[in-house]
Scaffold this active site. Structure first.
Site, PDB file in Angstrom:
ATOM      1  N   GLU A  31      29.716 -15.667   8.779  1.00  0.00           N
ATOM      2  CA  GLU A  31      30.768 -15.016   9.557  1.00  0.00           C
ATOM      3  C   GLU A  31      31.001 -13.649   8.948  1.00  0.00           C
ATOM      4  OE1 GLU A  31      34.199 -18.038  10.999  1.00  0.00           O
ATOM      5  OE2 GLU A  31      34.037 -17.666   8.874  1.00  0.00           O
TER       6      GLU A  31
ATOM      7  N   CYS B 104      35.156  -7.526   5.876  1.00  0.00           N
ATOM      8  CA  CYS B 104      34.972  -8.478   4.779  1.00  0.00           C
ATOM      9  C   CYS B 104      33.549  -9.037   4.843  1.00  0.00           C
ATOM     10  CB  CYS B 104      36.015  -9.583   4.944  1.00  0.00           C
ATOM     11  SG  CYS B 104      35.929 -10.840   3.669  1.00  0.00           S
TER      12      CYS B 104
ATOM     13  N   CYS C 199      28.308 -21.255  -1.970  1.00  0.00           N
ATOM     14  CA  CYS C 199      28.636 -20.658  -3.263  1.00  0.00           C
ATOM     15  C   CYS C 199      28.462 -21.709  -4.344  1.00  0.00           C
ATOM     16  CB  CYS C 199      30.078 -20.148  -3.262  1.00  0.00           C
ATOM     17  SG  CYS C 199      30.497 -19.204  -4.749  1.00  0.00           S
TER      18      CYS C 199
ATOM     19  N   CYS D 285      34.955 -23.062  -7.308  1.00  0.00           N
ATOM     20  CA  CYS D 285      36.397 -22.894  -7.513  1.00  0.00           C
ATOM     21  C   CYS D 285      37.096 -24.007  -6.725  1.00  0.00           C
ATOM     22  CB  CYS D 285      36.860 -21.523  -7.021  1.00  0.00           C
ATOM     23  SG  CYS D 285      36.129 -20.159  -7.938  1.00  0.00           S
TER      24      CYS D 285
ATOM     25  N   CYS E 208      38.674 -23.390  -3.070  1.00  0.00           N
ATOM     26  CA  CYS E 208      37.937 -22.543  -2.131  1.00  0.00           C
ATOM     27  C   CYS E 208      37.124 -23.353  -1.129  1.00  0.00           C
ATOM     28  CB  CYS E 208      37.024 -21.614  -2.925  1.00  0.00           C
ATOM     29  SG  CYS E 208      36.071 -20.515  -1.874  1.00  0.00           S
TER      30      CYS E 208
ATOM     31  N   CYS F 179      39.999 -18.423  12.718  1.00  0.00           N
ATOM     32  CA  CYS F 179      39.342 -17.332  12.000  1.00  0.00           C
ATOM     33  C   CYS F 179      38.926 -17.766  10.604  1.00  0.00           C
ATOM     34  CB  CYS F 179      40.253 -16.116  11.893  1.00  0.00           C
ATOM     35  SG  CYS F 179      40.244 -15.158  13.406  1.00  0.00           S
TER      36      CYS F 179
HETATM   37  N1  SAH Z   1      33.493 -15.099  -5.195  1.00  0.00           N
HETATM   38  C1  SAH Z   1      34.280 -13.931  -5.075  1.00  0.00           C
HETATM   39  C2  SAH Z   1      34.499 -13.486  -3.651  1.00  0.00           C
HETATM   40  C3  SAH Z   1      34.764 -14.546  -2.644  1.00  0.00           C
HETATM   41  S1  SAH Z   1      36.355 -15.272  -2.668  1.00  0.00           S
HETATM   42  C4  SAH Z   1      35.617 -14.122  -5.780  1.00  0.00           C
HETATM   43  O1  SAH Z   1      35.863 -15.197  -6.298  1.00  0.00           O
HETATM   44  O2  SAH Z   1      36.395 -13.179  -5.879  1.00  0.00           O
HETATM   45  C5  SAH Z   1      37.372 -13.943  -2.218  1.00  0.00           C
HETATM   46  C6  SAH Z   1      38.817 -14.208  -2.534  1.00  0.00           C
HETATM   47  O3  SAH Z   1      39.361 -15.212  -1.659  1.00  0.00           O
HETATM   48  C7  SAH Z   1      39.025 -14.671  -3.958  1.00  0.00           C
HETATM   49  O4  SAH Z   1      40.078 -13.994  -4.583  1.00  0.00           O
HETATM   50  C8  SAH Z   1      39.365 -16.112  -3.742  1.00  0.00           C
HETATM   51  O5  SAH Z   1      40.070 -16.540  -4.830  1.00  0.00           O
HETATM   52  C9  SAH Z   1      40.147 -16.071  -2.434  1.00  0.00           C
HETATM   53  N2  SAH Z   1      40.332 -17.384  -1.822  1.00  0.00           N
HETATM   54  C10 SAH Z   1      39.441 -18.356  -1.689  1.00  0.00           C
HETATM   55  N3  SAH Z   1      40.008 -19.459  -1.147  1.00  0.00           N
HETATM   56  C11 SAH Z   1      41.296 -19.146  -0.941  1.00  0.00           C
HETATM   57  C12 SAH Z   1      42.419 -19.882  -0.412  1.00  0.00           C
HETATM   58  N4  SAH Z   1      42.308 -21.151  -0.035  1.00  0.00           N
HETATM   59  N5  SAH Z   1      43.624 -19.264  -0.324  1.00  0.00           N
HETATM   60  C13 SAH Z   1      43.740 -17.971  -0.728  1.00  0.00           C
HETATM   61  N6  SAH Z   1      42.735 -17.238  -1.230  1.00  0.00           N
HETATM   62  C14 SAH Z   1      41.526 -17.824  -1.341  1.00  0.00           C
END
Ligand code: SAH
Length: 356
Positions: A95, A113, A120, A124, A127, A341
């Site tokens: 996306e 974005c 990935c 995390c 995520c 989205c």
């Molecule tokens: N891997 C990179 C970029 C992808 S994530 C990174 O970790 O920065 C991009 C951002 O989205 C990161 O700050 C991540 O912590 C945030 N993100 C991911 N899942 C999220 C969620 N459920 N709520 C809010 N932010 C989120």
């Protein structure tokens, strides 16, 4: 596969293209017409290039790949968030999202974005991208391709790019750097380096490498925990790169690249939103002269965590304020957010806060 035999156009410099055209029996000056069509007029189908003879158009179509991703779906939500689904040559889908959000100065800015990987590997805990594991890296031209649907009147529709979509950009460094070079290079899209932000979960050795190479783009670090104990619960990468190492790498980056780093901090109820964490975060931010971006956690289906409430978010922020730390709190967008989205759109929205 057809795509494999063609050369990636975006990787070529203009002198490279001149030589290639010459050896194929075309005039050298056609290279600058082609560069003008692609990078200035933003036309990505050789059949539509102006002033190019038919024979050369078909040579270009047959030998070069211009947009490696196929647009297979798109939608626009009420708040002008645009989301496109792209299909890559092997059928993998990514996306890409364009977010329109008011910036601090009250002006609306559009931010694109980008994703760098399908899936990935960083796992995390909060995520959605991590849930399916790692599938593969995107090539540099696949990353560039994500921007190509967003052209209006020969201009990109966005003013900022954030690499905050799916994937960990620093785990796909070479392709990331090649793609950013296509955006930034004066002979290509000439998109300003300060309008591009790369977000990482904290791959310290790669941040050190960026520092050595004087990376010209902005860097955001997803911190989400201000002590190893707390961060480890949220981000397994902490085991490989504890905060001490990460902060040292970030310090090196800030010193050598001369750019303010952004620390992203999602507030998750009862997990990382204690006042003790706020104080620790303030110490890290002060040491790095960093801007802190506080983000309400967006609930992910299948995960139990929930966002800290508004009162806690404000109290957390007031500790940063007292400590004199520059910070932004993303307000909850509520219904405005089109759930369909997905995660990417939310990240992009948040990303608008990085661009100050
Ligand atoms: N891997 C990179 C970029 C992808 S994530 C990174 O970790 O920065 C991009 C951002 O989205 C990161 O700050 C991540 O912590 C945030 N993100 C991911 N899942 C999220 C969620 N459920 N709520 C809010 N932010 C989120």
């Amino acid at each position: 596969m057809e795509a494999c035999s063609k050369r990636d156009f975006f990787k070529l410099s203009e002198p490279d293209l001149k030589l290639i055209l010459e050896s194929a029996g075309f005039e050298r000056y056609r290279a600058s017409q082609i560069f003008d069509a692609v990078y200035k007029k933003k036309i990505f189908n050789p059949a539509d290039f102006p002033s190019i003879p038919a024979k050369l158009k078909s040579y270009l179509s047959g030998n070069f790949e211009f947009a490696v991703a196929k647009l297979i779906g798109g939608r626009e939500s009420e708040d002008e968030t645009k989301k496109y689904l792209l299909e890559l040559s092997d059928g993998a889908r990514v996306e890409c999202v364009l977010i329109k959000a008011p910036s601090e100065d009250g002006k609306d800015r559009k931010t694109l974005c980008l994703s760098t990987q399908v899936g990935c590997a960083c796992a995390c805990k909060f995520c959605a991208s991590a849930l399916g594991g790692f599938v593969r890296n995107l090539s540099s031209s696949e990353i560039v391709s994500e921007a190509l649907p967003f052209v209006k009147d020969a201009k990109f529709e966005f003013e900022n790019i954030v690499v905050m979509g799916m994937g960990e950009p620093l785990m796909n460094m070479d392709n990331l750097l090649a793609a950013l070079n296509v955006f930034n290079s004066p002979e290509k899209f000439a998109f300003g380096a300060r309008r591009i932000t790369v977000s990482t979960c904290g791959i310290a050795d790669k941040i050190e490498k960026l520092a050595e190479e004087k990376f010209p783009f902005r860097l955001a670090i997803s911190l989400h925990g201000a002590t190893d104990e707390v961060r480890r619960k949220i981000m397994p990468i902490t085991n490989k790169f504890p905060l001490k190492r990460l902060i040292a790498a970030a310090e090196k980056f800030a010193a050598s690249c001369g750019r303010m780093i952004t620390l992203e901090y999602i507030l998750i109820d009862g997990i990382n939103d204690s006042f003790a964490q706020a104080n620790e975060l303030a110490k890290i931010a002060r040491r790095l002269h960093a801007h802190v971006n506080l983000i309400p956690y967006n609930n992910v289906e299948g995960l139990n965590w929930k966002r800290s409430d508004a009162g806690r978010r404000a109290a957390f922020a007031s500790i940063l304020k007292k400590a004199g730390i520059a910070h932004t709190i993303r307000r909850e967008k509520g219904k405005e957010i089109d759930a369909a989205c997905g995660q990417l759109a939310l990240r992009g929205r948040r990303a608008a806060a990085v661009e100050r």
